[in-house]
Scaffold this motif. Structure first.
Motif, mmCIF file in Angstrom:
data_model
loop_
_atom_site.group_PDB
_atom_site.id
_atom_site.type_symbol
_atom_site.label_atom_id
_atom_site.label_comp_id
_atom_site.label_asym_id
_atom_site.label_seq_id
_atom_site.Cartn_x
_atom_site.Cartn_y
_atom_site.Cartn_z
ATOM 1 N N ALA A 22 -16.546 87.129 38.239
ATOM 2 C CA ALA A 22 -16.660 86.379 36.976
ATOM 3 C C ALA A 22 -15.290 86.232 36.323
ATOM 4 N N ASN A 34 -19.742 81.511 32.691
ATOM 5 C CA ASN A 34 -19.964 82.008 34.053
ATOM 6 C C ASN A 34 -21.284 81.479 34.620
ATOM 7 N N ALA A 35 -22.320 81.480 33.768
ATOM 8 C CA ALA A 35 -23.637 81.010 34.228
ATOM 9 C C ALA A 35 -23.592 79.520 34.570
ATOM 10 N N ASP A 79 -25.511 86.406 35.920
ATOM 11 C CA ASP A 79 -24.234 85.716 35.676
ATOM 12 C C ASP A 79 -23.754 85.906 34.238
ATOM 13 N N ASN A 112 -21.508 78.685 37.753
ATOM 14 C CA ASN A 112 -22.105 79.118 39.019
ATOM 15 C C ASN A 112 -23.319 78.311 39.457
ATOM 16 N N ASP A 115 -19.286 91.682 41.020
ATOM 17 C CA ASP A 115 -19.697 90.439 40.332
ATOM 18 C C ASP A 115 -18.877 90.217 39.064
#
Ligand SMILES: *Cc1c(COP(=O)(O)O)cnc(C)c1O
Length: 332
Positions: free
Chosen positions: A14, A61-62, A154, A65, A10
């Motif tokens: 990212a 990133n959050a 995330d 996504n 992950d």
């Protein structure tokens, strides 16, 4: 080892998401600090992210996504500091609506700083708790998605990219000294670093009053602590009594947690400035403070993320002038 919601894969994912959206900051040898402290120290200058702090990584990133329908409606965060700035900027860059909620007690300059980054600021209530109530309302009524400051996979994966970059630049690092508050930064960095270098030591450092993660680790479960003013104000806040990720990850992946005093944080701010000419906010000088006091041994190659430079210039001047911390933290 327990399976966590965040895996090294992950963090690599990212890294791809963040490419071109956040700065790939330099890892610089800190010759002056290394000489003064008898160690081999490198500084990862995350203070040179566009928002002056690393939190832009997790926030970007959050937000990136989110599924299309949620992106369309927008995001919300409660924060007066680096998290709010990171969310505001990430959303603006991705063309998404962002609302940052703050209480009435927040000073005008902090409100302006977030507005300047392109977010809508909503002032609500007289406390952080009331701001969180407003966030819940915005989620329910307008379908905005809350972006959390640390306890989200995330966000953790985004912060972990810092360790990937540090080890790409210096694969021989033996120890990472990571400022610790909610634990998103250290959880992400530890899961990534230990996948690459299983023997690397990851040490978390917090201020010695109001360190919620340290108290929670001692208690064996998330607990609340009483907070006071701190030079490391970006390390304030609890870890959440319903913490889902960072508590378990910190407990299992972090080798040691060390606490430093306000006077030690101030001394480290001065030393970093004098030796490296870097203006670092108190939150990220805790690692150097731990080396200065011998609470972390000056052994091997040590990497320290300088996580932010979001400090009031007048306060910084007073720290440099060696005003006692009691006065600095008093009615200033
Ligand atoms: C938020 C923050 C930290 C700590 O990160 P956590 O993920 O909450 O542990 C450290 N330094 C700065 C400058 C921050 O803003």
């Amino acid at each position: 080892m327990t399976a966590f919601a965040v895996t090294p894969r992950d963090v690599y994912r990212a890294q791809q998401t963040l490419a071109g959206r956040v700065q790939r900051t330099p890892l610089v040898p800190a010759f002056g600090l290394s000489r003064e402290l008898g160690a081999d120290i490198s500084l990862k200058l995350e203070c040179f992210q566009d928002t002056m702090a690393f939190k832009q990584r997790g926030a970007t990133n959050a937000v990136a996504n989110l599924p299309a329908d949620k992106r369309q409606r927008g995001v919300v965060a409660v924060s007066t500091g680096n998290h709010g700035r990171g969310v505001a900027y990430a959303a603006k860059r991705l063309g998404i609506r962002a609302v940052i909620v703050m209480s009435r007690l927040v000073p005008e300059n902090k409100i302006r700083a977030i507005r300047d980054l392109g977010a809508e600021v909503q002032i609500h209530g007289d406390s952080q708790d009331e701001a969180f109530e407003r966030q819940a309302e915005l989620e329910a009524q307008e379908g905005l998605t809350p972006v959390l400051p640390f306890d989200h996979p995330d966000v953790i994966a985004g912060q972990g990219t810092i360790a990937l970059e540090m080890l790409a630049d210096r694969p021989d690092l033996d120890t990472l000294l990571v400022p610790l508050s909610g634990g998103g930064l250290i959880a992400g960095m530890a899961i990534a670093a230990k996948a690459i270098a299983p023997d690397i030591k990851v040490v978390g450092i917090s201020m010695d009053h109001g360190a919620a993660m340290a108290a929670s680790l001692r208690a064996g479960k998330p607990v609340a602590v009483t907070e006071g003013p701190s030079l490391a104000d970006s390390l304030g806040g609890g870890i959440g009594l319903d913490n889902a990720h960072t508590f378990a990850m910190t407990r299992e992946l972090v080798d040691d947690v060390v606490l430093v005093s306000e006077a030690e944080i101030a001394a480290a701010m001065r030393l970093i400035y004098r030796e490296e000419r870097v203006v670092a906010e108190g939150a990220c000088t805790v690692g150097i403070a731990a080396l200065m006091t011998g609470r972390v041994a000056a052994e091997g190659a040590i990497g320290v993320p300088i996580t932010g430079r979001n400090i009031d210039p007048e306060l910084f001047r007073r720290v440099l002038a060696e005003e006692p911390v009691e006065t600095l933290l008093g009615a200033s």
